[in-house]
Write a protein that holds these residues in place. Structure first.
Motif, mmCIF file in Angstrom:
data_model
loop_
_atom_site.group_PDB
_atom_site.id
_atom_site.type_symbol
_atom_site.label_atom_id
_atom_site.label_comp_id
_atom_site.label_asym_id
_atom_site.label_seq_id
_atom_site.Cartn_x
_atom_site.Cartn_y
_atom_site.Cartn_z
ATOM 1 N N MET A 71 -4.719 -10.830 0.557
ATOM 2 C CA MET A 71 -3.550 -10.233 0.634
ATOM 3 C C MET A 71 -3.211 -9.627 -0.690
ATOM 4 S SD MET A 71 -0.940 -12.056 3.085
ATOM 5 C CE MET A 71 -1.114 -12.004 4.640
ATOM 6 N N TRP A 72 -3.168 -8.446 -1.028
ATOM 7 C CA TRP A 72 -3.018 -7.701 -2.457
ATOM 8 C C TRP A 72 -1.376 -6.994 -2.272
ATOM 9 C CZ3 TRP A 72 -4.673 -2.681 -4.398
ATOM 10 C CH2 TRP A 72 -4.023 -2.404 -5.805
ATOM 11 N N PHE A 73 -0.719 -7.258 -3.143
ATOM 12 C CA PHE A 73 0.784 -6.728 -3.241
ATOM 13 C C PHE A 73 0.855 -5.961 -4.531
ATOM 14 C CE2 PHE A 73 0.926 -10.642 -1.147
ATOM 15 C CZ PHE A 73 1.730 -10.597 0.078
ATOM 16 N N PRO A 74 0.187 -4.636 -4.445
ATOM 17 C CA PRO A 74 0.174 -3.782 -5.528
ATOM 18 C C PRO A 74 1.574 -3.451 -6.352
ATOM 19 C CG PRO A 74 -0.037 -2.434 -3.572
ATOM 20 C CD PRO A 74 -0.005 -3.853 -3.251
ATOM 21 N N ARG A 75 2.794 -3.687 -5.388
ATOM 22 C CA ARG A 75 4.335 -3.256 -6.001
ATOM 23 C C ARG A 75 4.983 -4.842 -5.937
ATOM 24 N NH1 ARG A 75 3.733 1.002 -2.619
ATOM 25 N NH2 ARG A 75 2.532 2.627 -3.599
ATOM 26 N N LEU A 76 4.378 -5.952 -6.003
ATOM 27 C CA LEU A 76 4.757 -7.069 -5.917
ATOM 28 C C LEU A 76 6.484 -7.318 -6.648
ATOM 29 C CD1 LEU A 76 4.949 -10.124 -4.554
ATOM 30 C CD2 LEU A 76 3.886 -10.781 -6.862
ATOM 31 N N ALA A 77 6.292 -6.834 -7.990
ATOM 32 C CA ALA A 77 7.362 -7.102 -8.884
ATOM 33 C C ALA A 77 8.460 -6.016 -8.450
ATOM 34 C CB ALA A 77 6.985 -6.830 -10.553
ATOM 35 N N SER A 78 8.266 -4.845 -8.158
ATOM 36 C CA SER A 78 9.375 -3.923 -7.869
ATOM 37 C C SER A 78 9.789 -3.910 -6.622
ATOM 38 C CB SER A 78 8.656 -2.339 -8.084
ATOM 39 O OG SER A 78 7.424 -2.292 -7.332
ATOM 40 N N ASP A 109 -0.899 -11.332 -8.170
ATOM 41 C CA ASP A 109 -0.161 -10.541 -7.165
ATOM 42 C C ASP A 109 -0.809 -10.353 -6.024
ATOM 43 O OD1 ASP A 109 -2.352 -9.111 -8.145
ATOM 44 O OD2 ASP A 109 -1.482 -7.322 -8.324
ATOM 45 N N GLY A 110 -1.832 -11.683 -5.669
ATOM 46 C CA GLY A 110 -2.327 -11.653 -4.260
ATOM 47 C C GLY A 110 -2.522 -13.226 -3.642
ATOM 48 N N LEU A 111 -2.956 -12.980 -2.479
ATOM 49 C CA LEU A 111 -3.051 -14.293 -1.809
ATOM 50 C C LEU A 111 -4.452 -14.338 -1.151
ATOM 51 C CD1 LEU A 111 0.497 -14.956 -0.014
ATOM 52 C CD2 LEU A 111 -0.264 -16.063 -2.010
ATOM 53 N N VAL A 112 -4.926 -15.467 -1.065
ATOM 54 C CA VAL A 112 -6.316 -15.543 -0.277
ATOM 55 C C VAL A 112 -6.131 -16.695 0.877
ATOM 56 C CG1 VAL A 112 -7.290 -17.160 -2.012
ATOM 57 C CG2 VAL A 112 -8.767 -16.116 -0.438
ATOM 58 N N LEU A 113 -6.612 -16.374 2.012
ATOM 59 C CA LEU A 113 -6.414 -17.248 3.170
ATOM 60 C C LEU A 113 -7.608 -17.259 3.860
ATOM 61 C CD1 LEU A 113 -3.959 -15.169 3.149
ATOM 62 C CD2 LEU A 113 -3.187 -16.226 5.174
ATOM 63 N N ASP A 114 -7.844 -18.706 4.267
ATOM 64 C CA ASP A 114 -9.033 -19.174 4.941
ATOM 65 C C ASP A 114 -8.672 -19.156 6.540
ATOM 66 O OD1 ASP A 114 -11.349 -20.223 6.110
ATOM 67 O OD2 ASP A 114 -11.678 -21.505 4.625
ATOM 68 N N THR A 143 5.211 -4.080 0.078
ATOM 69 C CA THR A 143 3.742 -3.207 0.302
ATOM 70 C C THR A 143 2.722 -4.000 0.066
ATOM 71 O OG1 THR A 143 5.033 -1.452 -0.850
ATOM 72 C CG2 THR A 143 2.384 -1.201 -0.756
ATOM 73 N N VAL A 144 1.784 -3.894 1.075
ATOM 74 C CA VAL A 144 0.631 -5.257 1.131
ATOM 75 C C VAL A 144 -0.729 -4.188 1.600
ATOM 76 C CG1 VAL A 144 1.142 -5.780 3.258
ATOM 77 C CG2 VAL A 144 -0.381 -7.353 1.762
#
Length: 492
Positions: free
Chosen positions: A12-19, A106-111, A139-140
Motif C-alpha cells: 500500500m502506497w499513500f502518495p499524499r499521506l501528509a496532506s 508513506d507505505g505499508l507491506v502486508l503478507d 489516496t492509496v
C-alpha cells in the motif's frame, strides 16, 4: 507456516499521506500544500490533488509555487504526526492479515498469504481496501504480487495485481526505477539504453555487477522471486494495563488501596522490564450498579515504584464514591516515558524523588502546569537571563561556570538621585536613606543589537554590587550615554 502455499504480498502506497492527514480534519477547497524547511528554504513537501492539477510539484520552493499559483494555501508539515498516523494505519491494516510492516515513510507491506479467501478472493480484498481508505479521505495505490519487490513496483508504477508465478510478465514493461534503485543508478542504466526491467533480463549479469554493483541484480532477483526478501511485521507496542475482578464488593478506603497495591505490583514489573516509567496513571473503579469512578494521577517524573505511586493515589482514592460497592478495578498507564535502569550507590541523592512527589501532590490540586521553575537562558541581558518552565516537564539547571552572580529579586529599573560614574556614597531608595559600605564592579553589559528592546535604548550599562551599612545588598547600574543611576535588583 504456509508450506506448499504460494506467498502473496500486498503493498500500500499513500502518495499524499501528509496532506490527506491534515485535510481529513481541516478540509480545504482548492490547491493545498505542506511545506518543509530544507537548507533555510521552505519547499513543497506534499500536495493535494488540486495543487498537482495546477502543475505544482514536490521539491519546488514555496515562493516559486506562490508565484505560479498565488492562491495556494499552505502550512508547515509535521513529520512526527505523519509517522504516528502511519502507525495507526498499520494497526488498521491488521484486519486483513496479521503480518503488516512499515514501508518507508508513506507505505505499508502486508503478507496476505492464506487470508485473501476470508474476503472473497484477492480482487475483492483489494477492492475493500480501496473503498475503506477512500471513505476515510486517503489516496492509496495498491500492488499485489508474489514478492515484496513486485508488489512495491506495481503500487508505485502500475497499480494492479500480478498473477501467481508470473512476476516477469507483470513487471517487464515497468521502468528500472521500479526495482527500488537510487536515482544515480537509474540515470546510469538509462544512459546505456536500459530503461525497462525486460532490458535487464537479457543483459550479461557479470557486466551489470561490475558496473552497478551487486545491489542491482539483488533487487531484480527479489522482485522476480529468485531471492527471498523478509517481511518484518511491526510489533505491537506494550500495553500497560492490569485489572482485577473482586469476588465481593468493597467500599472502604483501606480495601481499595490494598487492591490498588496488588495491581501496581505487576504493572510496575512490566514497566521495569521495558525500562519505562509511568507519567499518567488512570484507575477505573467499576461499581455494582454499573457506574464507574475514575482517578487520574499525573506524575511530575516517570515513576515505577509501587510504594511511591500508591501513596500519591491516596488523595484521589479518598474522594471516590463507592456507592453500593466496587467489584472491578482497572489500572492503566496511559502515558509512559523512557526510564533506564541506573546504578544505585550510597552517594545517590534521594531529595530529587521527594521533590517530584511533592510537585505531584500539589499538582493534583492546582494542576502540574501551574507549578513553575526558573531556568537559566542564553542571554546576558538581566531581563532575558532566565525563563519559566513547568517544573513537571523540566529539570533543574545550574548556571554555567564563570557566570556572574545575579540578585535573587529582579525588578524594573528604579532611578535614584546620584552623580558621577562610581556608586554614590549616600543615596535614597524607596524613601530609605542608605549609605554605601562596599561596592564591587563595574560589570559592563551592552544591549543585544539584534533585538529591539525599548528598555535598552539608553545604551550600555555599568552594573555594581553595592553593600550598604543598613544591610541592603543592591544591584545598581549607571548609564554613561545618558548619565543616571538606577536600582534593578536586590541580593538575598
Amino acid at each position: 507456516m504456509f508450506d506448499g502455499m504460494q506467498r502473496r504480498i500486498t503493498s500500500m502506497w499513500f502518495p499524499r499521506l501528509a496532506s490527506d492527514r491534515v485535510l481529513r480534519t481541516h478540509p480545504i477547497d482548492g490547491p493545498f500544500a505542506l511545506t518543509l524547511k530544507q537548507a533555510n528554504t521552505e519547499r513543497i513537501f506534499c500536495l493535494n490533488h488540486e495543487a498537482e492539477r495546477e502543475g505544482l510539484q514536490r521539491g519546488i520552493t514555496l515562493s516559486d509555487a506562490r508565484a505560479f499559483y498565488p492562491e495556494l494555501r499552505s502550512c508547515p508539515a509535521n513529520r512526527v504526526e505523519d509517522e504516528r498516523f502511519l502507525h495507526v494505519l498499520r494497526r488498521w491494516a491488521t484486519r486483513y492479515c496479521p503480518w503488516v510492516g512499515i514501508e518507508g515513510d508513506d507505505g505499508l507491506v502486508l503478507d496476505i498469504t492464506g487470508s485473501a479467501h476470508l474476503f472473497g478472493g484477492e480482487t475483492l480484498m483489494l477492492a475493500d481496501m480501496r473503498q475503506r481508505l477512500k471513505r476515510a479521505g486517503l489516496t492509496v495505490r495498491i500492488g499485489l504480487g508474489d514478492t515484496r519487490g513486485a508488489a512495491w513496483a506495481l503500487a508505485h508504477y502500475d497499480e494492479g495485481l500480478a498473477e501467481p508465478g508470473k512476476m516477469f510478465e507483470a513487471l517487464a514493461d515497468l521502468p528500472v526505477a521500479a526495482l527500488r534503485m537510487d536515482e544515480k543508478a537509474v540515470a546510469g542504466l538509462q544512459r546505456l539504453g536500459l530503461r525497462k526491467i525486460r532490458d535487464l533480463e537479457g543483459m550479461p549479469r557479470a557486466s551489470l555487477t561490475r558496473r552497478f554493483g551487486p545491489h542491482l541484480l539483488l533487487r531484480l532477483d527479489q522482485a522476480l522471486g529468485r531471492q527471498p526478501e523478509q517481511i518484518s511485521p511491526l510489533a505491537e507496542p506494550p500495553h500497560y494495563g492490569v485489572r482485577m475482578t473482586l469476588p465481593e464488593p468493597i467500599g472502604l478506603f483501606d480495601d481499595v488501596m490494598a487492591g490498588l497495591s496488588r495491581l501496581l505490583d505487576p504493572l510496575c514489573a512490566k514497566l521495569k522490564a521495558q525500562e519505562t516509567g509511568a507519567r499518567v496513571l488512570c484507575l477505573t473503579l467499576s461499581r455494582v450498579d454499573k457506574a464507574a469512578q475514575m482517578v487520574e494521577l499525573r506524575l511530575a517524573h516517570p515513576l515505577r515504584d509501587t510504594m511511591r505511586i500508591l501513596s500519591l493515589f491516596e488523595r484521589g482514592v479518598g474522594e471516590v464514591d463507592a456507592g453500593y460497592g466496587i467489584d472491578h478495578m482497572r489500572l492503566e498507564a496511559t502515558a509512559v516515558e523512557p526510564l533506564p535502569v541506573q546504578q544505585v550507590s550510597y552517594v545517590s541523592s534521594g531529595p530529587e524523588g521527594t521533590l517530584d512527589d511533592l510537585i505531584t501532590r500539589i499538582g493534583t490540586r492546582i494542576g502540574l502546569d501551574n507549578i513553575q521553575r526558573f531556568l537559566p537562558a542564553d542571554s546576558h541581558i538581566p531581563e532575558r537571563s532566565f525563563i519559566t518552565a513547568a517544573a513537571a516537564y523540566s529539570r533543574p539547571e545550574s548556571l554555567s561556570a564563570g557566570a556572574r552572580p545575579r540578585p535573587l529579586k529582579l525588578f524594573p529599573p528604579e532611578p535614584i538621585s546620584a552623580t558621577g560614574t562610581r556608586p554614590p556614597r549616600q543615596f535614597s531608595w524607596r524613601r530609605m536613606p542608605l549609605t554605601t559600605e562596599r561596592a564591587t564592579g563595574p560589570e559592563r553589559i551592552a544591549p543585544e543589537w539584534w533585538l529591539d528592546d525599548e528598555n535598552w535604548h539608553s545604551g550600555v550599562r555599568d552594573y555594581w554590587h553595592v553593600q550598604t551599612r543598613q544591610g541592603r545588598r543592591l544591584w545598581l547600574f549607571y548609564t554613561p550615554q545618558n548619565p543616571g543611576w538606577f536600582v534593578q535588583g536586590e541580593f538575598a
